[in-house]
Write a protein that holds these residues in place. Sequence first.
Motif, PDB file in Angstrom:
ATOM      1  N   LEU A  65       1.256  -0.599  -0.219  1.00  0.00           N
ATOM      2  CA  LEU A  65       1.577  -0.658   1.206  1.00  0.00           C
ATOM      3  C   LEU A  65       0.373  -1.121   2.016  1.00  0.00           C
ATOM      4  CD1 LEU A  65       3.403  -0.075   3.636  1.00  0.00           C
ATOM      5  CD2 LEU A  65       2.602   2.306   3.562  1.00  0.00           C
ATOM      6  N   ILE A  66      -0.797  -0.577   1.719  1.00  0.00           N
ATOM      7  CA  ILE A  66      -2.002  -0.919   2.490  1.00  0.00           C
ATOM      8  C   ILE A  66      -2.336  -2.397   2.346  1.00  0.00           C
ATOM      9  CG2 ILE A  66      -4.484  -0.511   2.705  1.00  0.00           C
ATOM     10  CD1 ILE A  66      -3.907   2.380   1.737  1.00  0.00           C
ATOM     11  N   LEU A  67      -2.299  -2.911   1.120  1.00  0.00           N
ATOM     12  CA  LEU A  67      -2.611  -4.327   0.910  1.00  0.00           C
ATOM     13  C   LEU A  67      -1.584  -5.235   1.584  1.00  0.00           C
ATOM     14  CD1 LEU A  67      -3.929  -4.552  -2.770  1.00  0.00           C
ATOM     15  CD2 LEU A  67      -5.154  -5.073  -0.662  1.00  0.00           C
ATOM     16  N   SER A  68      -0.313  -4.819   1.563  1.00  0.00           N
ATOM     17  CA  SER A  68       0.714  -5.635   2.209  1.00  0.00           C
ATOM     18  C   SER A  68       0.543  -5.655   3.723  1.00  0.00           C
ATOM     19  CB  SER A  68       2.111  -5.118   1.848  1.00  0.00           C
ATOM     20  OG  SER A  68       2.336  -3.833   2.379  1.00  0.00           O
ATOM     21  N   LEU A  69      -0.020  -4.580   4.280  1.00  0.00           N
ATOM     22  CA  LEU A  69      -0.287  -4.550   5.716  1.00  0.00           C
ATOM     23  C   LEU A  69      -1.524  -5.373   6.070  1.00  0.00           C
ATOM     24  CD1 LEU A  69       0.360  -0.765   6.507  1.00  0.00           C
ATOM     25  CD2 LEU A  69       1.805  -2.706   7.172  1.00  0.00           C
ATOM     26  N   SER A 124      -0.620 -11.003   3.781  1.00  0.00           N
ATOM     27  CA  SER A 124       0.664 -11.435   3.197  1.00  0.00           C
ATOM     28  C   SER A 124       0.444 -12.496   2.118  1.00  0.00           C
ATOM     29  CB  SER A 124       1.572 -12.004   4.300  1.00  0.00           C
ATOM     30  OG  SER A 124       0.943 -13.120   4.938  1.00  0.00           O
ATOM     31  N   GLN A 125      -0.818 -12.735   1.732  1.00  0.00           N
ATOM     32  CA  GLN A 125      -1.126 -13.780   0.758  1.00  0.00           C
ATOM     33  C   GLN A 125      -1.077 -13.212  -0.661  1.00  0.00           C
ATOM     34  OE1 GLN A 125      -4.853 -15.722   1.815  1.00  0.00           O
ATOM     35  NE2 GLN A 125      -4.463 -15.362   3.995  1.00  0.00           N
ATOM     36  N   PRO A 126      -0.138 -13.671  -1.491  1.00  0.00           N
ATOM     37  CA  PRO A 126      -0.012 -13.127  -2.862  1.00  0.00           C
ATOM     38  C   PRO A 126      -1.289 -13.260  -3.686  1.00  0.00           C
ATOM     39  CG  PRO A 126       1.901 -14.475  -2.277  1.00  0.00           C
ATOM     40  CD  PRO A 126       0.893 -14.684  -1.197  1.00  0.00           C
TER      41      PRO A 126
END
Length: 456
Positions: free
Chosen positions: A350-354, A357-359
């Motif tokens: 969750l933290i990284l997605s916030l 948005s770069q895979p």
Amino acid sequence: MRRSETATIPLAHTRWRHIWQLAWPIMLSNVTIPLVGAVDVAMMGRLDDPVFIGGVGLGMIVFNFIYFGLGFLRMGTTGLVAQMYGTGQDDKIAFLLIRGITLAFGLGSLFILASPFVSMAALYMFSASDMAEQLMTDYISIRLFAVPAALANMVLLGGLYGRQQMRLGMALLFLVNGINLFLDIVLVAGFGMRVDGVAMASVAAQWGGFGFMIWRITRIWPGQLGRLIRPLAGARLPLWLDFVAYRQFFTLGRDIFIRTILLIGCEALLLNEAAKMDDLALATCQIMLSIFGLLAFAIDGFAHAAEALVGEAIGRKNPTMLRIVIRRTNYLAGMMALLLSVFLWAGQPLILSLMTSQPALIAFADAYWPWVVSLPLASFLAFQMDGIFVGATCGTQMRNAMIIASASFAAAILLLSFGLTGLMASFVGYLALRGLSLWWMIDHVHNKAKAVGIGD
């Protein structure tokens, strides 16, 4: 106050509940600090060109450097006031506050007069498009008028923390940041202003907060400010105009300033070394530092409680109270650090997605996430020791410990080559060494409370 009541105060102030009552307002009010910057950027993001975000962002870095570099106004005031509070010297507290405010106004006025030079220095430090640089200088030239009030608010905040008035300090931060947020929206979204709107919002917020807090202090502690301004009968100068006391404040401020510059330098060195690797490494380190900044807001609550209580214990010359305060605030900060590490471990996706948005960046940062998880546990002792040594006004030891930690960090990343893993390990080790080196010097704090006094 009766002697029996006086003797119970140190015991009451070491209770777990009292420590928590001092810490939670700091944690809550700290939430509003990054929110203001986010709204500034969001308001600029509503305009028709991304250059407005860049111009304001560069200008904000300049003011972050000014306020962070002059943080000794808040920290030095807290330690000195806390010790005076421990001995019940309200008059001396008032004199100290007016000295700090006059110093804040003096430094702030110098920044206003040096506005062209501040802009020139910013242009020298940053390389951006002509439009972004022009917007940055416009922002700086307006917002510099907030500096005297902002520095004076640091002094008032330090005084409130030293007197253990954390809720009133929370009210000051809420008011300043609330006015700033409201005027950001009104001036930019409502009146169609641009960079000048967010800069003017900052100016109005700082002066509004300062005016309110002066009014509030005169209501809570009536008569103090009035007797500061006029000399006592037979005195040629007001008692607060004490050049020896100013020298003491500058000496403490000098040591804390050196410590702060080294701290900023270590974070800059981390990013610079990451930038030499590649863009993914730089972005990962920036995410790491962003999370570290948010962690500091949570853990700092107990460090601020330690500042106030350690200073009070030293003012009372009560070594028993001092030992209890150090032990309990460290324990609570350690528990908070453990909870934050668990949260970072469990909430990684969750933290990284916030954060992005770069895979590709998410996949790259995932490999180095254990170092991010270790940040709270590695750094909480550094925060706590800073708070303890601020309360004891041991600026020299803070400076020396920072020199040891920063020199070790620089040696580790400049002499040893371990890639990004080594870079992150060096940074985590530097944070741990900051705390451990101060802990090694803790006797300097205990020695300040060894004399027999109230509460022993």
